[in-house]
Design an enzyme around this catalytic site. Structure first.
Site, PDB file in Angstrom:
ATOM      1  CG  ASP A   1      -9.039   2.585   8.578  1.00  0.00           C
ATOM      2  OD1 ASP A   1      -8.859   2.209   9.749  1.00  0.00           O
ATOM      3  OD2 ASP A   1      -8.172   2.456   7.688  1.00  0.00           O
TER       4      ASP A   1
ATOM      5  CD  GLU B   1      -2.255   1.546   2.803  1.00  0.00           C
ATOM      6  OE1 GLU B   1      -1.526   1.251   3.769  1.00  0.00           O
ATOM      7  OE2 GLU B   1      -3.369   2.103   2.938  1.00  0.00           O
TER       8      GLU B   1
END
Ligand code: ADE
Ligand code: ZN
Length: 337
Positions: free
Chosen positions: A283, A204
């Site tokens: 999230d 990422e």
């Protein structure tokens, strides 16, 4: 897709039996909760409420987690968060979730890991008793921690043997921490030897090299994100050959600037190459994601059929750290979706 068809599709996706394997407790704060708790603590928010969840990238986002988690200073607040996470799972029809929890963000609890786990566990236990989905916890290191701190966490976890804890994880920012695979190798080795599963954020904020280290040095059972593996054909072949699953979060990658558009996101190319991919929210409250929304986005963008959708859901269940009974039940109901 017209609005009626889209609403019908969302209802079908909610009914799709599935697991979520990449979801942070830290990412489950609603704006209203942050506002209310900050007011009670007499703490000023860093920006106006309408801009609260506007992040300039991963570093800014991780800093915000410290602020939000710092507000969860009591058992009652931890309960509210973990119970609320389970309600969020139920709203997307998720049958089971592996939830990442990183103790470093929660300042009020530093040095009290046992008490903190109990407070989180109480919310998940009450949720399960109320018929909400079951949850396993992946306790996470932060990329910037030392090798000694990592080993100390693993020793504490293995001596506690808390039944809620299923895995060791590592998250945070690899772009600022640099290469840390060698630093964490011993902690991950000990975790594996003690029977914990291993999940690793990589690919990422790092490129393919972070994913190589996750596999070769950290013994990852699963990679969180892993999307930048697409930049290395030999790595894609390895992930496909060893069937190492990636917990992919398209909306997170767009919001935090890993890819400029969903059309350029590599999930479809990874899937076609034979890498096991699952869909996740990372999230959800902070990044504006929902699990049914992620499935819907990929179906609309990549033209996923029901068969492909079902296969991705199957990967999510098989890649999860749920116990065999939970997995078997979800897989059986997936068969008749
Ligand atoms: N912690 C919470 N969300 C994260 C992400 N997307 N990357 C790294 N660490 C995280
Ligand atoms: Zn994550």
């Amino acid at each position: 897709m017209n609005p009626h068809t889209e609403t019908a599709d969302i209802a079908r996706l909610k009914a799709l039996p599935k697991a979520e394997v990449h979801l942070h407790l830290e990412g489950c704060f609603e704006a209203g909760v942050i506002r209310q708790w900050a007011k009670l603590e007499g703490l000023a928010l860093p920006r106006p409420e309408e801009d609260l969840f506007k992040f300039s990238g991963l570093a800014d986002f991780l800093g915000f987690l410290d602020l939000a988690c710092g507000l969860a200073s009591t058992q009652e607040r931890m309960f509210e968060l973990s119970y609320g996470l389970s309600q969020r799972l139920a709203a997307s029809g998720t049958g089971y979730a592996d939830v990442i929890f990183n103790p470093t963000h929660w300042h009020a609890w530093h040095g009290r890991l046992g008490a903190m786990l109990e407070a989180i566990d109480a919310g998940f236990l009450a949720a399960e008793q109320d018929g909400l989905p079951s949850v396993g916890l992946c306790v996470s290191l932060l990329r910037t921690q030392s090798a000694d701190a990592a080993i100390a966490l693993v020793e504490t976890l293995t001596s506690m043997r808390h039944p809620r804890v299923v895995a060791l994880s590592v998250d945070g920012n690899e772009a600022t921490a640099g290469r840390t695979g060698p630093r964490f190798a011993e902690a991950f080795r000990r975790a594996g030897a003690a029977g914990l599963r291993r999940t690793v954020h990589a690919g990422e904020s790092s490129g393919p090299e972070g994913v190589w280290d996750a596999v070769e040095l950290l013994g990852a059972d699963r990679i969180d994100h892993g999307v930048r593996a697409i930049e290395d054909a030999a790595l894609v072949d390895l992930l496909a050959e060893r069937q190492i699953p990636l917990g992919i979060c398209p909306t997170s990658n767009l919001v935090l600037g890993v890819y400029p558009s969903i059309q350029e996101h590599p999930i479809e190319r990874l899937r076609i190459a034979g890498v096991p991919v699952s869909l996740n929210t990372d999230d959800p409250a902070l990044l504006g994601a929902s699990l049914v929304g992620e499935y819907s986005l990929c179906r609309r963008t990549f033209g996923w059929t029901d068969d492909i959708t079902q296969a991705v859901a199957r990967t999510s269940i098989e890649a999860s750290f749920a116990d065999a009974h939970v997995k078997a039940k979800l897989l059986t109901s997936l068969g008749s979706w």
